[in-house]
Motif scaffolding. Structure first.
Motif, PDB file in Angstrom:
ATOM      1  N   MET B   1       0.706  -1.051  -0.035  1.00 37.96           N
ATOM      2  CA  MET B   1      -0.025  -0.273   0.003  1.00 37.96           C
ATOM      3  C   MET B   1       0.920   1.111   0.156  1.00 37.96           C
ATOM      4  N   ASP B   2       0.184   2.265  -0.065  1.00 37.57           N
ATOM      5  CA  ASP B   2       1.098   3.604  -0.005  1.00 37.57           C
ATOM      6  C   ASP B   2       1.185   4.196   1.133  1.00 37.57           C
ATOM      7  N   ALA B   3       1.411   3.352   2.204  1.00 34.79           N
ATOM      8  CA  ALA B   3       1.882   3.886   3.497  1.00 34.79           C
ATOM      9  C   ALA B   3       3.325   4.872   3.439  1.00 34.79           C
ATOM     10  N   ASP B  24       1.987  -1.205  16.426  1.00 30.34           N
ATOM     11  CA  ASP B  24       1.500  -1.525  14.747  1.00 30.34           C
ATOM     12  C   ASP B  24       0.926  -0.255  14.521  1.00 30.34           C
ATOM     13  N   PHE B  25       1.464   0.385  13.420  1.00 28.99           N
ATOM     14  CA  PHE B  25       0.763   1.634  13.219  1.00 28.99           C
ATOM     15  C   PHE B  25       1.235   2.129  11.932  1.00 28.99           C
ATOM     16  N   SER B  26       0.543   2.572  11.034  1.00 31.96           N
ATOM     17  CA  SER B  26       0.874   3.214   9.832  1.00 31.96           C
ATOM     18  C   SER B  26       0.140   4.531   9.246  1.00 31.96           C
ATOM     19  N   VAL B  27       1.024   5.318   8.701  1.00 31.91           N
ATOM     20  CA  VAL B  27       0.188   6.510   8.112  1.00 31.91           C
ATOM     21  C   VAL B  27       0.310   6.495   6.636  1.00 31.91           C
ATOM     22  N   ILE B  62       9.333   1.281   8.703  1.00 29.36           N
ATOM     23  CA  ILE B  62       9.526   0.952   7.421  1.00 29.36           C
ATOM     24  C   ILE B  62       9.078   2.232   6.584  1.00 29.36           C
ATOM     25  N   TYR B  63      10.305   2.746   5.799  1.00 33.42           N
ATOM     26  CA  TYR B  63       9.906   3.897   5.122  1.00 33.42           C
ATOM     27  C   TYR B  63      10.574   3.679   3.718  1.00 33.42           C
TER      28      TYR B  63
END
Ligand SMILES: Nc1ncnc2c1ncn2[C@@H]1O[C@H](COP(=O)(O)OP(=O)(O)O)[C@@H](O)[C@H]1O
Ligand SMILES: [Mg+2]
Lengths: 254, 246
Positions: B1-3, B24-27, B62-63
């Motif tokens: 996905m486009d996190a 656990d968390f993403s933007v 993760i970036y």
């Protein structure tokens, strides 16, 4: 009669007094400037956060240990002894006599450097943690943070202490007469040795020392105020509301 | 996905004090996420771990498909891609408003002064502080400082902007001007992660609300889910308490 002697001594020896005072000022000024630069470099190195592991950690610890020894040695021994050790030690080690003035500047510089590095370190750690964090958050590394954000603020804060070092140096260069540098104390000793009027000769010297330290203190005050100056310029551009704030801020900086 | 940022099993301990546990968390790109929760629940620590002002003790960040906690990763380069707005503003005290927004661009992004000033002016206009470019931080009010701090972060043109209670240190009458700027930024499509006690703002502006409690994400969902239909007991309790305190 003492007054007469004073006049005579001044009249006959004023060029020698002035040259002595000039040499004292030269040695202490250059020594303070170089010492401050040394102190700045060491202060920055000693505030590098130690990494948790790796080669860099070992290296940094080693460098810090060496710097600690340097600081302890020069703060823990009298400058008069350092002068003898360095001047005669270098003659022993390298087989030639250092130029006395160069030796004097060298000694005052590294001695001042030892004191200044602690002053600088104190100045750096007293800067709000938020300033470091904001700089790091923007992506600056330790040295960029230091040069662009922390040191300018630290330098302003340690300026009074630096001026104090300068004044101390003006007085303490007198101990360099042990390596026969023609600074004011040494010159006065020669003058008094010729005329045997010790009180009058050294009285003149004490007045000259006082004039030098007093003038330097005034000049530094002026520089400090000048550095705080641009505030007013901004306020004109910004309207009245801001003018109220300045006196409060000035107070705080003292 | 486009996190933009994807956090997996993140944990942080100060000594024996476990402050963050298995987060656990993403933007996602363009998303506005608000983090709420009581004081001491670990919200600031989470933000500070994300931009590595604190070093996480476990997990991954993760970036762009890379774990930036890998040793080889260039931390400063990563940090320039995350903007941070602090509770205490933290404007550079030795620089005027313009230079606060310029110095990072020149020193870190290696832009020319001319370009940097153009970019800085653009964002100072956005926050309505372009008239104050010559002022020093100590000459500004709290609200003005915070708007400059936002412009400073924007001038680095980051992928995400992190806010840590940006209005908590402000006098009540200045909260509005800062929230207004933040709202405009949110509407412009900026990716934002905001720790806040301003429930009105969270409700109105965010795409997603995360409720943190004692170092874990207790509940997350749309503003409607969290504020109007909370499932967890502790979420309900927290919301009850914040309502009572107003
Ligand atoms: N540098 C630190 N050293 C030790 N404990 C810390 C540190 N920073 C935060 N903590 C602790 O971590 C917990 C969470 O703090 P914080 O993330 O600031 O919470 P919040 O922002 O939600 O109020 C608190 O118990 C706090 O005492
Ligand atoms: Mg907090």
């Amino acid at each position: 009669m003492t007054l007469d002697w004073l006049m005579i001594i001044i009249k006959e020896n004023w060029p020698m007094f002035l040259r002595g005072a000039g040499m004292t000022l030269l040695i202490s000024l250059i020594g303070t400037v170089i010492g401050s630069i040394i102190g700045m470099l060491i202060g920055v190195i000693r505030t590098i956060p130690v990494p948790e592991e790796g080669v860099k950690r070992g290296l940094l610890k080693l460098v810090n240990a060496i710097l600690s020894i340097y600081i302890e040695f020069f703060r823990g021994t009298p400058m008069i002894v350092q002068a003898m050790v360095i001047y005669y030690g270098s003659a022993l080690a390298f087989g030639f006599d250092m130029d006395r003035v160069v030796a004097a500047i060298f000694i005052v510089s590294i001695n001042t450097g030892a004191y200044m590095s602690e002053i600088v370190r104190g100045g750096i750690v007293s800067i709000d943690k938020g300033q470091f964090e904001a700089a790091h958050a923007i992506g600056m590394n330790h040295f960029q943070t230091m040069i662009n954000v922390v040191l300018p603020q630290a330098i302003r804060n340690i300026l009074p202490a630096t001026g104090n070092e300068f004044v101390i140096n003006i007085k303490d260069t007198s101990v360099l007469n042990v390596i026969s540098v023609s600074e004011l104390f040494f010159q006065t000793k020669s003058i008094a040795g010729n005329n045997f009027r010790y009180f009058e000769s050294f009285f003149v010297a004490s007045v000259l020392y006082l004039i030098m330290t007093f003038t330097v203190t005034r000049i530094l005050r002026y520089v400090e105020r000048k550095l705080d100056g641009p505030d007013n310029y901004d306020m004109i551009m910004m309207g009245n509301q801001m003018q109220v704030e300045t006196p409060v801020i000035k107070e705080k900086n003292r | 996905m486009d996190a933009v940022i994807d956090i997996q099993h993140l944990s942080k301990a100060f000594g024996s004090h476990q402050v963050l546990k298995d987060i656990d968390f993403s933007v996602k790109k363009g998303e506005v996420v608000c983090i709420i929760g009581s004081s001491g629940s670990g919200k600031s620590t989470l933000l500070r771990c994300i931009n590595l002002l604190e070093k996480p003790t476990g997990g991954q960040i993760i970036y762009h498909n890379e774990n930036i906690l890998d040793k080889k990763h260039d931390i400063t380069a990563y940090r320039t891609k995350l903007g941070m707005v602090f509770q205490q503003f933290n404007l550079f005290n030795n620089h005027n408003v313009l230079n606060n927004c310029v110095v990072g661009q020149i020193k870190v992004l290696k832009r020319s002064r001319e370009d940097a000033e153009k970019v800085a002016m653009k964002y100072l206009k956005v926050v309505g502080m372009d008239k104050y470019i010559n002022a020093k931080p100590k000459q500004l009010s709290g609200g003005q400082k915070q708007r400059v701090a936002i412009a400073r972060a924007l001038a680095m043109e980051p992928d995400v902007l992190l806010f840590d209670e940006p209005t908590s240190a402000l006098d009540p009458e200045m909260v509005g001007e800062v929230l207004k700027v933040m709202k405009e930024l949110a509407e412009s499509g900026l990716t934002m992660l905001v720790v806040t006690h301003e429930m009105g703002f969270a409700k109105e502006v965010s795409d997603r609300v995360v409720f943190m409690d004692k170092g874990v994400i207790a509940e997350e969902g749309t503003p409607d889910q969290i504020f109007n239909h909370p499932k967890e007991e502790r979420t309900k309790e927290f919301l009850q308490r914040t309502r009572n305190s107003i």
